[in-house]
Design a protein around this motif. Structure first.
Motif, PDB file in Angstrom:
ATOM      1  N   TRP A 101      51.774  22.323  55.948  1.00  9.96           N
ATOM      2  CA  TRP A 101      50.360  22.563  56.260  1.00  9.96           C
ATOM      3  C   TRP A 101      49.455  21.567  55.543  1.00  9.96           C
ATOM      4  O   TRP A 101      48.548  20.983  56.148  1.00  9.96           O
ATOM      5  CB  TRP A 101      50.005  23.996  55.864  1.00  9.96           C
ATOM      6  CG  TRP A 101      48.544  24.320  55.863  1.00  9.96           C
ATOM      7  CD1 TRP A 101      47.642  24.059  56.850  1.00  9.96           C
ATOM      8  CD2 TRP A 101      47.808  24.959  54.804  1.00  9.96           C
ATOM      9  NE1 TRP A 101      46.381  24.519  56.472  1.00  9.96           N
ATOM     10  CE2 TRP A 101      46.467  25.070  55.231  1.00  9.96           C
ATOM     11  CE3 TRP A 101      48.178  25.478  53.554  1.00  9.96           C
ATOM     12  CZ2 TRP A 101      45.472  25.658  54.438  1.00  9.96           C
ATOM     13  CZ3 TRP A 101      47.199  26.065  52.770  1.00  9.96           C
ATOM     14  CH2 TRP A 101      45.865  26.153  53.215  1.00  9.96           C
ATOM     15  N   GLU A 157      53.770  32.049  59.855  1.00 11.68           N
ATOM     16  CA  GLU A 157      53.175  31.466  61.069  1.00 11.68           C
ATOM     17  C   GLU A 157      51.859  32.131  61.458  1.00 11.68           C
ATOM     18  O   GLU A 157      51.054  31.530  62.172  1.00 11.68           O
ATOM     19  CB  GLU A 157      54.172  31.557  62.224  1.00 11.68           C
ATOM     20  CG  GLU A 157      55.356  30.609  62.077  1.00 11.68           C
ATOM     21  CD  GLU A 157      56.320  30.705  63.243  1.00 11.68           C
ATOM     22  OE1 GLU A 157      57.131  29.774  63.412  1.00 11.68           O
ATOM     23  OE2 GLU A 157      56.263  31.718  63.993  1.00 11.68           O
ATOM     24  N   PRO A 166      49.104  26.904  60.313  1.00  8.90           N
ATOM     25  CA  PRO A 166      49.363  26.217  61.582  1.00  8.90           C
ATOM     26  C   PRO A 166      50.676  25.439  61.520  1.00  8.90           C
ATOM     27  O   PRO A 166      50.708  24.209  61.650  1.00  8.90           O
ATOM     28  CB  PRO A 166      48.159  25.292  61.713  1.00  8.90           C
ATOM     29  CG  PRO A 166      47.785  24.965  60.293  1.00  8.90           C
ATOM     30  CD  PRO A 166      48.054  26.216  59.509  1.00  8.90           C
ATOM     31  N   ARG A 213      55.159  25.834  62.524  1.00  6.33           N
ATOM     32  CA  ARG A 213      56.156  26.540  63.317  1.00  6.33           C
ATOM     33  C   ARG A 213      57.547  26.282  62.748  1.00  6.33           C
ATOM     34  O   ARG A 213      57.864  25.159  62.326  1.00  6.33           O
ATOM     35  CB  ARG A 213      56.109  26.088  64.787  1.00  6.33           C
ATOM     36  CG  ARG A 213      54.851  26.516  65.515  1.00  6.33           C
ATOM     37  CD  ARG A 213      54.782  28.034  65.660  1.00  6.33           C
ATOM     38  NE  ARG A 213      53.546  28.488  66.298  1.00  6.33           N
ATOM     39  CZ  ARG A 213      52.459  28.865  65.641  1.00  6.33           C
ATOM     40  NH1 ARG A 213      52.451  28.826  64.303  1.00  6.33           N
ATOM     41  NH2 ARG A 213      51.379  29.267  66.274  1.00  6.33           N
ATOM     42  N   ALA A 234      51.983  22.794  63.546  1.00  8.03           N
ATOM     43  CA  ALA A 234      51.880  23.268  64.940  1.00  8.03           C
ATOM     44  C   ALA A 234      51.005  22.323  65.755  1.00  8.03           C
ATOM     45  O   ALA A 234      50.075  21.714  65.235  1.00  8.03           O
ATOM     46  CB  ALA A 234      51.300  24.659  64.956  1.00  8.03           C
TER      47      ALA A 234
END
Length: 345
Positions: free
Chosen positions: A297, A322, A326, A328, A345
């Protein structure tokens, strides 16, 4: 407001701790219902309430539902504040779980923090001190931050009374994820037994049984330094130091188990890990998932690690992460190891 169902997945306290940690780290309020619904005694126990209070203290949060037995919590954090803190659990509840809660946001603070933690240091169903010191802390350093841990006094169930000091230094250049695909060659292995307040033959039998099964010599079998007045308690630990990572496995003595049974249980866990091709075991995978998520992140880059087993605990933790970050997670299973990848993400 992020709304979470505390009964999802493994339905335990990790959902609460990860949610608190990431709520403070991101500044996002969170509401949790059905806290620890998957446990025999649901709701907030003393050690969970200690985690809530610690997270609130480092962020000046507004909290509703912070009561023993509560299954609902509303947590609205303020900015994370570095500083010197004392967090105590007035029981044998794990103070290491309190550290697990406040560490992620304090890694993102604007200055170092010093913590004095008291309570249980070696508890079943919680990461013991030696695991965090030898296996987990080096991975924090690999992210570019620092975590130094000092054990002042052991604390076992039911007496507690353990004391730990922790120094947390945020990464000057920001957290950076890393790849940990293999553990490398085995550099050393040793076992130690903490058995304060128990008859001396308990530690001797546990170590002799483990040593015989693992083919370890006498110099690899050690009696721990816990003082007699720090018990009664019993933890048998095995440390495996590899080129890329160190793993620590622990078995706890119980009145219903013989010393030999305790040792054989730990040997089984050791062999399962050694027979895999993974870099880390299931418990370290749980901890590493959150660290890698934070780093992904903050840096905008992904990271990877392999583990011997992906537990429901780990899958649930990834799902909670999650919801806040943001990022995955992608988990793939192959013979000998599972691969966990985290990416923005």
């Amino acid at each position: 407001m992020i709304e979470l169902d505390g009964s999802q997945g493994e339905g335990g306290g990790q959902i609460l701790r990860t949610s608190l940690a990431l709520s403070v780290a991101t500044g996002q309020p969170v509401a949790i219902e059905k806290i620890r619904a998957g446990r025999v005694k649901p709701g907030l126990m003393r050690q969970h309430l200690a985690c809530v209070n610690a997270a609130a203290r480092i962020s000046g949060a507004q909290v509703e539902g912070a009561e023993l037995g509560s299954q609902s919590l509303r947590f609205v954090p303020g900015p994370v504040r570095a500083g010197d803190y004392r967090f105590a659990i007035a029981s044998a509840g794990s103070c290491m779980l309190v550290l697990q809660t406040v560490l992620p946001p304090l890694l993102l603070a604007d200055a170092p923090s010093h913590l004095h933690l008291s309570g249980g240091t070696h508890n079943p169903m919680a990461p013991p001190f030696h695991f965090l010191e030898r296996a987990f802390a080096p991975l924090v350093r690999r992210l570019g931050a620092d975590l130094q841990l000092v054990l002042r006094r052991c604390g076992f169930y039911p007496a507690g009374g353990g004391e730990v000091e922790a120094t947390i230094v945020p990464a000057a250049a920001g957290l950076r994820p890393f790849d940990l695909a293999t553990r490398g060659a085995l550099l050393s292995g040793h076992a130690e037994c903490l058995a304060p307040g128990l008859a001396r033959h308990v530690a001797t039998r546990e170590l002799e049984t483990l040593g015989k099964a693992m083919g370890w010599s006498g110099e690899q079998l050690r009696t721990g330094t816990a003082r007699q007045n720090e018990g009664p308690g019993n933890a048998l630990l095995a440390t495996l130091a590899y080129e890329q990572v160190t793993e620590v496995f622990t078995a706890f003595g119980e009145k219903s188990l013989s010393a030999e049974q305790v040792a054989h249980g730990l040997v089984k866990e050791l062999r399962e890990f050694q027979n895999s091709q993974a870099a880390v075991g299931p418990h370290l995978a749980d901890q590493l998932a959150l660290l890698q998520g934070l780093a992904a992140w903050r840096s905008g880059r992904g990271g990877t690690f392999t583990c011997s087993e992906v537990t429901e605990h780990t899958r649930t933790n990834c799902a909670v992460i999650e919801r806040f970050l943001p990022v995955r997670y992608a988990i793939t299973q192959a013979p000998g190891a599972a691969t966990v990848k985290v990416a923005p993400a």
